[in-house]
Design a protein around this motif. Structure first.
Motif, PDB file in Angstrom:
ATOM      1  N   LEU A 122       5.128  -3.390  -1.720  1.00 61.35           N
ATOM      2  CA  LEU A 122       5.006  -1.933  -1.796  1.00 61.35           C
ATOM      3  C   LEU A 122       3.772  -1.220  -1.853  1.00 61.35           C
ATOM      4  N   THR A 123       2.507  -2.059  -2.157  1.00 61.83           N
ATOM      5  CA  THR A 123       1.105  -1.648  -1.834  1.00 61.83           C
ATOM      6  C   THR A 123       0.833  -1.883   0.018  1.00 61.83           C
ATOM      7  N   SER A 124       1.229  -3.035   0.256  1.00 60.93           N
ATOM      8  CA  SER A 124       0.841  -3.187   1.321  1.00 60.93           C
ATOM      9  C   SER A 124       1.636  -2.197   2.362  1.00 60.93           C
ATOM     10  N   LEU A 125       2.807  -1.757   2.079  1.00 62.15           N
ATOM     11  CA  LEU A 125       3.669  -0.824   2.770  1.00 62.15           C
ATOM     12  C   LEU A 125       2.854   0.435   2.625  1.00 62.15           C
ATOM     13  N   TRP A 181      -0.205   0.339   5.109  1.00 63.21           N
ATOM     14  CA  TRP A 181      -0.028   0.369   6.318  1.00 63.21           C
ATOM     15  C   TRP A 181       0.463   1.527   7.033  1.00 63.21           C
ATOM     16  N   ILE A 182       1.316   2.447   6.052  1.00 58.22           N
ATOM     17  CA  ILE A 182       2.055   3.599   6.561  1.00 58.22           C
ATOM     18  C   ILE A 182       1.127   5.008   6.231  1.00 58.22           C
ATOM     19  N   ALA A 183       0.599   4.787   5.121  1.00 57.06           N
ATOM     20  CA  ALA A 183      -0.339   5.998   4.751  1.00 57.06           C
ATOM     21  C   ALA A 183      -0.993   6.873   5.823  1.00 57.06           C
TER      22      ALA A 183
END
Length: 116
Positions: free
Chosen positions: A18-21, A24-26
């Motif tokens: 969730l932290t990586s997503l 990456w998406i922010a």
């Protein structure tokens, strides 16, 4: 594999995913509105040390004081079923009388008025 190790691995991996997503998406596109300080309705361009009325704190403390009355009186229906309900009612009456005296004192001193 025992249950604790499984839960630890699952929670750690889910947190990393969730932290990586999020990274990456922010979308990061700051503007002047996002970068300006927010000070609860006060003008953010003025001084940060505006005079604040002490009456707000006084009313908050009075609210907490009289709100504790509810916490003290909540077990009263069960306490009246003890061996000495007269003692319980005496202490309850004393608490209510003291709080009523405190409220009357604050009222006569003007502690509950917003404007003078």
């Amino acid at each position: 594999m025992n249950m604790i190790a499984f839960m630890l691995i699952l929670s750690t991996s889910l947190s990393i995913i969730l932290t990586s997503l999020n990274i990456w998406i922010a979308q990061t596109n700051p503007d002047s509105e996002k970068l300006s300080p927010y000070e609860c309705g006060f003008d953010p361009l003025g001084t940060a040390r505006l005079p604040f009325s002490i009456r707000f704190f006084l009313v908050a403390i009075l609210f907490l004081l009289f709100d504790l009355e509810i916490a003290l009186l909540l077990p009263l229906p069960w306490a009246t079923q003890l061996q000495s309900p007269l003692t319980t009612l005496t202490w309850t009456s004393t608490i209510i009388f003291l709080l009523t005296l405190g409220l009357a004192y604050e009222w006569t001193q003007g502690g509950l008025e917003w404007a003078e």
